[in-house]
Every structure is written in C-alpha cells, then in structure tokens.
Design a protein around this motif. Structure first.
Motif, short mmCIF file in Angstrom:
data_model
loop_
_atom_site.label_atom_id
_atom_site.label_comp_id
_atom_site.label_asym_id
_atom_site.label_seq_id
_atom_site.Cartn_x
_atom_site.Cartn_y
_atom_site.Cartn_z
N ALA A 530 0.83 -1.21 0.00
CA ALA A 530 0.00 0.00 0.00
C ALA A 530 0.87 1.26 0.00
N LEU A 531 1.96 1.25 0.79
CA LEU A 531 2.87 2.41 0.83
C LEU A 531 3.53 2.65 -0.52
N LYS A 532 3.92 1.57 -1.18
CA LYS A 532 4.57 1.74 -2.49
C LYS A 532 3.60 2.25 -3.54
N ARG A 533 2.37 1.78 -3.47
CA ARG A 533 1.37 2.28 -4.43
C ARG A 533 1.13 3.79 -4.20
N ILE A 564 11.02 1.40 2.09
CA ILE A 564 9.82 0.56 2.25
C ILE A 564 10.24 -0.89 2.07
N GLY A 565 9.78 -1.78 2.89
CA GLY A 565 10.21 -3.18 2.86
C GLY A 565 9.61 -3.98 1.70
N PHE A 566 9.68 -5.32 1.85
CA PHE A 566 9.22 -6.24 0.80
C PHE A 566 7.70 -6.19 0.63
N VAL A 567 7.28 -6.60 -0.57
CA VAL A 567 5.85 -6.71 -0.88
C VAL A 567 5.53 -8.18 -1.14
N PRO A 568 4.25 -8.56 -1.17
CA PRO A 568 3.91 -9.96 -1.48
C PRO A 568 4.51 -10.39 -2.82
N ILE A 569 4.98 -11.62 -2.86
CA ILE A 569 5.71 -12.10 -4.04
C ILE A 569 4.85 -12.03 -5.30
N LYS A 570 3.53 -12.25 -5.17
CA LYS A 570 2.67 -12.24 -6.34
C LYS A 570 2.53 -10.85 -6.94
N GLN A 571 2.72 -9.79 -6.11
CA GLN A 571 2.59 -8.41 -6.59
C GLN A 571 3.93 -7.80 -6.96
N LYS A 572 4.99 -8.54 -6.71
CA LYS A 572 6.33 -7.98 -6.84
C LYS A 572 6.64 -7.52 -8.26
N GLU A 573 6.39 -8.38 -9.24
CA GLU A 573 6.75 -8.03 -10.62
C GLU A 573 5.93 -6.84 -11.11
#
Length: 684
Positions: A530-533, A564-573
């Motif tokens: 959410a932070l990255k978006r 900002i840290g890691f995001v869920p792997i499915k949303q990463k790409e």
C-alpha cells in the motif's frame, strides 16, 4: 536414458536475496529472481510444497517399467511343438519313415490323432495311453499316435525344465552349471519307446521275410504253370490244376517291390501260353475271356472315376490297388487287349501326373518356404548383431523379433531334409537375442541397485538437514541434493516409491518449518504494498517539480522507495514494473528540462559572440561542426566494433556497453547539430 523429469530450478536462481531463500525447489512454482535490483524488494513468500512423486517425474516414459519384469519377458509366439519335436529328437526318440503297410493299417483302424487327443493330459496319463497302445493294438497301426504322444510329452517336459532353469538362475546359479533333474516319467517313456521300436523293427523284418517267402511261392507257381504246358493229363484235370494255381497266386501276399513288375509279366506270359497250349473248348475259353474282359473294363471305369477325385494322394493309393487287381486278372481276347490296356494306362497316367504335380507343387512351396524362413533367420541374426544400449531400443527390437516369430509360424514346412536345420538356425538366433537381452537387464539391475544405494545416501543427507535453522544455507544445500537426485539413475519399481517418499519427507520437514518462520511477515508485506502504491501516485504527479527542482527530487523518491520493505511475491513483478515506468518518466522530464536550460545558456553565449564580431561566430560554428564530424566517426567505429565483439566471450556485456556509448554520442551529436542550426539562423 532419457526421462521426462520436470526441470528443477538451478541453485543460482535461489541465491542472493532473502526473498528467494523460501523457494522449495521441488514445488510447482518458484519465485522470480532479480527483483531486488531497485530498492531490494524481494519478499520471502513461504508456501506449502506440493512435491511430485518420482513416478510422476518420469510419467509417459516406458523406461520406468520394472527391470525384472522386462528381463523375464519372452516371446508370446508358441513354438512348443517345434521345441518338443527337437527335444524328442535329442532324446533319441525318432521313428523312420512310414511304411505302406503302416499307412494302410492306420487308415483303417487308427482313431483321430494329434494335439486335440492329448491336450490337457499329464505325463503319467500319456504313459498309460502309450502302454495301452502297445498292449492292445497292432504295432503297424499306432505310428502316428506315437509321434503325437511324444510331442505332447516333451511339451510338458520342456516347460518343467525351463521353470527349473529360471528358479536356478533366480537363486544366483550360473546358467552353464544348470543340469535338469532326472525325470522318472521320461525314463519310462524311453523304455516304452524302445519296446515300440523293437516291435516295429520286428514287424518290418517279418514283413520283408514274408515278402521274400511270397516271392519264392509265386516263382514256384510260375514254374508249375510252365510244367502244365505239354502235360499228358486230361483237359479237365489240367484246367483244374490251372485254376488252383491261379487261386494260390491271388492268395499269396505281396512281394518285394523291385520284383513286382518282372514277376507279373512272367506269370502273365505263362498264363497265355497255357491257354494257347491246351486249346480248350472255345466256348469255355470265350467265357473265361469275357469274364476277364468285364473285370478289366470295370477296373478302367474305376480308374477313370479316380481322375475326378480331387484327393491326389488318396487317388494314387487307390490306383495302386487297381493295378494289383489288373495284374491278377486273366487275359482277354486279343482284339480287346490293346484297347483296354491303353484305356487303363491313360487314366493311370492322368492320376500319376496329378500325383506328381501335387508333390512337385508341394516341393516348390516347401522350397519357397525355405527361402522365406532363410530371410527370417537373417533378419533375426541382424537384430542379434545390433549394438542395443537402452531399454527403449531393446523393447523395440523385442517387438520386431516377435513379429518375425509370428511370420515364421504362418509359413508352412520347409523340405524335410532342411526343416530341422533351418529351425535350429532360427532358434539359435532367437536364443542369442534373448540371452543378450537377459545380460543387458542383469547389468541394468546391478546399476539400479547402485542407484538405490546413492539415493539412500541422499535421503540420509536430507534428513540431517531437516532440522536446520540456517534457512539460506540449508536451502542451497537441499537444492544441491535435489540436483544430485535427478542425476542419479532409476531404481527398481519396488523400491522407487519408498525411497522417494523418504527423500520428499525430509525436504518437506525443512520447508514446512521455513514456511512457518516466514509466515509472520505476510501482513507487513501487505502494508508495504500500500505504501509503495501511494508513493508511485505521488511520483506520477511530481513531473513539474522534477523540471523545476532537478535530480534531487528523483533521488529523494528512490530513497523513500528503498526504505519501504518487501511486498507480497505475487505483486512484486507488477509493482516493480510500474515503479520503473514512473521513474523513467521522471528522468525523461529531467532530461528535457536540462536540455532546455542548456540551449538557453547557449543562446546567451551566441549573443555575446555576435557582439564580438562575425568572425567569432564563424569560429564557434566551425568548432561545433568539427565536433559533430568527430562524433560521427566515433559512432561509425563503435558500430563496426560490435561485429567483432559478438565473436568473443562475454559478448553480451561488451555489446551492451558499446551500444550505451553510441546512444550517448548520438544524444551529444543531436545537441551539437541543434546549436549549429541556431548559429545559422542568427547569421541570417
């Protein structure tokens, strides 16, 4: 041997970032590598592993069938009769060719013989039948039954010997040391056969002795006929003796075949001499000649009827009986003698010709069969000579040999003198093939046992790592073990599932613990997304700020993104792709504003040059033009060098570097050209 194993990820795909430590290399999916290039956003997404069983890893491959089953596979074509005949021959149970007396006796008295009569009988039942035949039937009437019975016996005996051989080899015995146990039933069969052969030899010997005695009897009858000529006895007494001699001639049995023709011609000559000598009463003579005429006319009609009979062999046999009756019949009147004989001879000739044609056709067919079987022998020998090295190749060759054997069974007999020889050649080729196949699978079995030992070692190594908490290091080590597992060949089916489940269980234990360890970070990953978006939305609206404030704005965005840290792997790409697109747009805006500022500064400089005189303007233009030409030459040289770099090692990195230099040179050249055009416009 090729299998259809799914490809496991290489170890380097799982190294370098915490996000990739969670990947179970034996699951259906693996995290993409390389996401941490901007901002380090690689998320440790632990999942429950669904591990493929080893049988599934080779699905669709016939290579996985059990070695023991394949090695034991034998041809399904039934050669039991041929093998039994050879076994009986090897045991010395042969019978000489059938005599005419045996053929006649069997045609009259023997029941139907062959496989159907002895099917399902045990060896003891067959021996009982043999003993009953010897006790109850004339020896000359049982030859065909004895032949069929010994084939049925040795079909059973060979099956028992082969079963004993397989048991012996299965217990580790050396095939060359195998010796079948003595079979009491076979010993009894040989005793009965010796008794049969002794009786048959005695029958044939007595038959020959009887024929010799018959020959002497008929020669004596001919001598008595000769003595009747010129006898001083009364006509009635002489004729009575003549009739008695004729009756004795008919009642006397067969004589040796080589003497039949001459004996009959001599007898017939003396009969005609007798009729001529005694000059009996014309009416009595005519009556006798008429009776003989009617008999020979009937024999002609019977012979002509045989011409229409399609059974060539049977017709020929019946014709021989008619010829015997013709010889026994007395003379006919001279005016009919030649015509009757020509008629009888013509019918005989047609039957003999058909009989000869039948056997010539049979001989031609058997010769053709010999040629076909010779070709099949060559094909089987060619298969045996092939260097087969894989199970797939052996299976294909076995299928081909099975087709050859089926073709062999569909072909009739070869000539008698060649039949056993050509079958021995064919059987030898088949035996060599299956012996080579057995040796191949024996070696393969040894290899599988070695593979089993290697896989057990891998299981033990995986079990030792199952309790580790060094997630990155242990993951790499398990990946290495899994790669080695794939490199180890197959094991026997009866061990495959067990050893695979053991290895899989050890891997599962580690990855389940790792999954539990990393599951607590999932919520944090959602907040980071959410932070990255939100940051991306802010970056997209900051184009004007970048143009106004410059690179510092972009650098601040990059810092915040990395924090900002890691995001869920499915949303990463997807999130990384959007970040790159927004960042590229900001850099494009930055480059556009820099270009505008550079041109503004150059315009101010041109105004200053114009104030110093036209000469200073021309000098500046020449300097810029020289720089443009220099850049053109550099670009041409770099583009030429790309062709050479493509042939060297690490070419991809070199070419990328050169293309980057070319792009920078072209950007600079476009800027210089734009400045030259500005100078040209000022001169006008």
């Amino acid at each position: 041997m090729a299998t259809e194993n799914p490809t496991l990820p290489a170890p380097e795909e799982l190294a370098g970032t915490p996000a990739q430590e969670d990947a179970n290399p034996m699951t259906d999916t693996t995290p993409a590598a390389g996401e941490a290039t901007q901002g380090g956003d690689a998320a440790p997404r632990a999942r429950r592993a669904r591990i493929r069983p080893e049988a599934e890893m080779v699905a669709g491959s016939e290579e996985f069938s059990d070695v023991e089953e394949e090695a034991a596979a034998m041809p399904s074509v039934d050669f039991s009769d041929e093998e039994a005949a050879l076994a009986a021959q090897g045991a010395g149970l042969e019978i000489e060719d059938e005599t005419a007396e045996e053929a006649a006796a069997e045609a009259l008295s023997a029941p139907a013989v062959g496989e159907e009569r002895f099917a399902g009988k045990s060896k003891e039942e067959l021996l009982a039948i043999f003993a009953a035949l010897l006790a109850e039937r004339p020896v000359q009437s049982i030859r065909r039954e004895v032949e069929a019975l010994k084939i049925a016996f040795y079909r059973i005996r060979r099956a028992e010997v082969e079963a004993a051989r397989r048991t012996f080899l299965g217990q580790g015995g050396d095939e060359s040391a195998f010796t079948p146990a003595v079979d009491g039933a076979e010993v009894r069969l040989k005793e009965l056969f010796r008794d049969y052969r002794t009786r048959r030899d005695e029958f044939i010997a007595s038959l020959e002795a009887e024929k010799e005695a018959n020959l002497r009897t008929k020669l004596a009858i001919i001598e008595e006929l000769r003595e009747l000529v010129g006898s001083d006895e009364t006509l009635n007494h002489t004729f009575t003796r003549f009739r008695e001699l004729q009756q004795r001639w008919k009642e006397t049995g067969p004589v040796p075949q080589p003497q039949v023709k001459d004996l009959w011609e001599t007898y017939n000559l003396h009969v005609e001499n007798f009729y001529g000598f005694i000059k009996i009463n014309k009416e009595l003579r005519d009556l006798d000649l008429k009776k003989n005429y009617e008999l020979k006319l009937s024999l002609c009609e019977q012979a002509e009827a045989l011409v229409a009979d399609e059974q060539a062999v049977e017709s020929f046999r019946k014709l021989q009986k008619l010829h015997d009756e013709w010889r026994e019949a007395g003379p006919v009147a001279n005016e009919y003698k030649e015509a009757l004989w020509e008629r009888f001879k013509a019918a005989s000739a047609r039957i003999n010709r058909r009989h000869q044609e039948h056997f010539e056709a049979l001989k031609a067919e058997q010769t053709k069969n010999l040629a076909l079987k010779t070709e099949l022998c060559a094909a089987a020998e060619e298969l045996t000579a092939q260097p087969l090295t894989t199970r797939r190749e052996w299976n294909r060759a076995s299928d081909r040999l099975l087709e050859i054997q089926k073709t062999w069974k569909s072909i009739g007999f070869a000539p008698k003198k060649d039949n056993n020889r050509i079958y021995e050649r064919f059987r030898t080729a088949c035996d060599r093939f299956f012996e080579a196949k057995r040796r191949f699978y024996a070696g393969l079995k040894s290899e599988m046992e070695h593979n089993l030992a290697l896989k057990i070692e891998l299981c033990e190594a995986a079990e030792a790592l199952a309790g580790s908490e060094e997630w990155k290091k242990t993951t790499d080590e398990l990946i290495a073990l899994q790669a080695r597992w794939k490199q180890v060949g197959l094991v026997s089916r009866r061990h495959s599932d067990a050893v695979w489940k053991r290895f899989r269980a050890a891997c599962d234990r580690f990855f389940e613990r790792k999954s539990a360890h990393f599951s607590s970070v999932d919520d944090e990953h959602g907040r980071n997304l959410a932070l990255k978006r939100a940051l991306l939305d802010e970056m997209a609206a900051a184009v004007d700020r970048v143009r106004a404030e410059g690179y510092d704005v972009i650098r601040d965005f990059q810092r915040r993104w990395g924090e900002i840290g890691f995001v869920p792997i499915k949303q990463k790409e997807a999130i990384q792709k959007r970040y790159k697109a927004v960042a590229d747009a900001l850099f494009d805006a930055l480059r556009g504003s820099e270009r505008d500022r550079s041109m503004n500064r150059f315009r101010e400089r041109v105004s200053a040059l114009k104030g110093a005189g036209e000469r200073r303007v021309r000098s500046e233009r020449e300097r810029l033009g020289s720089k443009v030409r220099q850049l053109e030459q550099e670009i041409a040289l770099l583009e030429n060098n790309i062709g050479f770099f493509a042939k060297s090692k690490n070419a991809e990195a070199l070419v990328a570097d050169v293309r980057a230099k070319i792009d920078r040179a072209r950007d600079e050249m476009r800027s210089l050209v734009e400045k030259v055009r500005l100078l040209d416009s000022e001169e006008k």
